[in-house]
Scaffold this active site. Structure first.
Site, PDB file in Angstrom:
ATOM      1  N   HIS A  51      33.228  -0.358  24.532  1.00  0.00           N
ATOM      2  CA  HIS A  51      33.689  -1.553  23.667  1.00  0.00           C
ATOM      3  C   HIS A  51      33.815  -2.581  24.693  1.00  0.00           C
ATOM      4  CE1 HIS A  51      34.560   1.643  20.529  1.00  0.00           C
ATOM      5  NE2 HIS A  51      33.975   0.793  20.057  1.00  0.00           N
ATOM      6  N   GLU A 164      23.910  -0.072  22.533  1.00  0.00           N
ATOM      7  CA  GLU A 164      22.647   0.558  22.081  1.00  0.00           C
ATOM      8  C   GLU A 164      22.858   2.218  21.833  1.00  0.00           C
ATOM      9  OE1 GLU A 164      20.119  -0.320  25.542  1.00  0.00           O
ATOM     10  OE2 GLU A 164      19.786  -2.175  24.624  1.00  0.00           O
ATOM     11  N   GLN A 169      21.257   1.699  14.419  1.00  0.00           N
ATOM     12  CA  GLN A 169      22.228   0.434  13.658  1.00  0.00           C
ATOM     13  C   GLN A 169      21.807  -0.978  14.316  1.00  0.00           C
ATOM     14  OE1 GLN A 169      26.689   0.714  13.120  1.00  0.00           O
ATOM     15  NE2 GLN A 169      26.661  -0.093  15.140  1.00  0.00           N
TER      16      GLN A 169
HETATM   17  O1  PAF Z   1      29.288   0.431  15.137  1.00  0.00           O
HETATM   18  C1  PAF Z   1      30.504   0.537  14.737  1.00  0.00           C
HETATM   19  O2  PAF Z   1      31.589   0.555  15.194  1.00  0.00           O
HETATM   20  C2  PAF Z   1      30.449  -0.028  13.209  1.00  0.00           C
HETATM   21  O3  PAF Z   1      29.386   0.733  12.604  1.00  0.00           O
HETATM   22  C3  PAF Z   1      30.583  -1.710  13.094  1.00  0.00           C
HETATM   23  C4  PAF Z   1      29.192  -2.303  13.562  1.00  0.00           C
HETATM   24  C5  PAF Z   1      31.863  -1.887  13.633  1.00  0.00           C
HETATM   25  C6  PAF Z   1      30.333  -1.785  11.339  1.00  0.00           C
HETATM   26  O4  PAF Z   1      31.633  -1.270  10.639  1.00  0.00           O
END
Ligand code: PAF
Length: 298
Positions: A51, A164, A169
């Site tokens: 993150h 990635e 997603q």
């Molecule tokens: O990847 C994540 O942590 C989640 O799927 C997101 C994009 C924050 C959506 O809740």
């Protein structure tokens, strides 16, 4: 760091901690009025270096960066780990202030789901949402695209960054942004790995020490499959099934091990040169996902 009922924002070091949509909108209006650009990183908290790499990149791409933390119930299926997904807001806020974040947005359920989670309007990207992880987690991606739409509409970023590691997603969100004509650029960021190759994930915390020492085998299986694919791209079905079996034989429960086209995750066709190899496998009570990109030279 729970807000009192009347509290809408709070300043921590130079970071605005914002709990509510009107407060968020008024800060964004000021930023926009000043002509500033905005980068956005949505998260579910439990922040790790993966993150923080998104945040670091975001801050080089825009004047202001917003991180959101919201554990989104509608992307968890029945019996999945929603209840277990612990909030680490204080630790997360500390990491974010240390990394110079401008705004942490922490909405609550009632604000994002004013009609309740069952009656809520949904955003769904067809096709891409029903394959791979979507096949094993029905409704998951519609939960993700619904909440990401709400967050993008309210944060109004110029760019939004996604890791990635969740490659499916990322492609689904790109497709959603294209189809809904949303004025935001989606940036995908490389997977951040532990020293032994395990992709960083909040769910790695579910692994016991024995499982943790085994977990990087998932990445090793991807690397071995990539090597085999480079040598013999005709061998795809055998590479997939043997890799899944090899993971099962050392204690994983593979849901899928799949070689797909890099750009649209469709089944490869003869002559394709760009692939993603994707895997989802259980190890104990942790569902791990990972992927690797393979581009064949002409
Ligand atoms: O990847 C994540 O942590 C989640 O799927 C997101 C994009 C924050 C959506 O809740």
């Amino acid at each position: 760091m729970k807000p009192s009922t009347s509290q809408k924002t709070k300043s921590v070091a130079n970071m605005e901690l914002v709990y509510d949509l009107p407060a968020l909108r008024s800060i964004i209006a000021k930023w926009k009025h000043a002509g500033a650009s905005i980068a956005f990183v949505p998260t579910m908290g439990n922040l790790h270096d993966g993150h923080l790499s998104l945040l670091e990149r975001a801050s080089t791409m825009a004047d202001h960066t917003i991180v959101s933390i919201f554990v989104n119930p509608i992307q968890f299926g029945l019996g999945e780990d929603y209840q277990r997904y612990t909030s680490t807001l204080d630790e997360d806020a500390e990491k974010l202030t240390a990394n110079g974040l401008d705004m942490l947005f922490v909405p609550n359920l009632e604000q994002l789901y004013p009609s309740g989670i069952d009656a809520d309007t949904r955003v769904t990207v067809p096709e891409l949402s029903n394959i791979l992880c979507g096949k094993f987690r029905p409704g998951h991606f519609s939960g993700v695209t619904t909440v990401v739409t709400k967050l993008l509409i309210n944060t109004q970023p110029d760019i939004a960054l996604f890791g990635e590691k969740d490659y499916q997603q990322l492609l689904i969100i790109r497709r959603m942004v294209t189809d809904l004509c949303l004025p935001v650029e989606i940036v995908g960021m490389p997977i951040v790995r532990e020293a032994d190759g395990l992709a960083m994930s909040s769910r790695n915390a579910y692994l016991n020490p024995q499982e943790r020492s085994k977990a990087s085998m998932i990445y090793k299986a991807l690397q071995a499959a990539a090597e085999r694919l480079r040598r013999n791209p005709e061998d795809i079905p055998a590479i997939e099934s043997e890799a899944a079996l090899s993971l099962d034989s050392v204690g994983f429960r593979a849901e899928y091990f799949s070689i797909r086209r890099l750009d649209d995750l469709a089944e490869p066709r003869p002559g394709d040169r760009r692939f993603s190899i994707l895997v989802a496998a259980w190890l104990g009570s942790a569902r791990l996902i990972d992927n690797i990109k393979v581009e064949l030279n002409e």
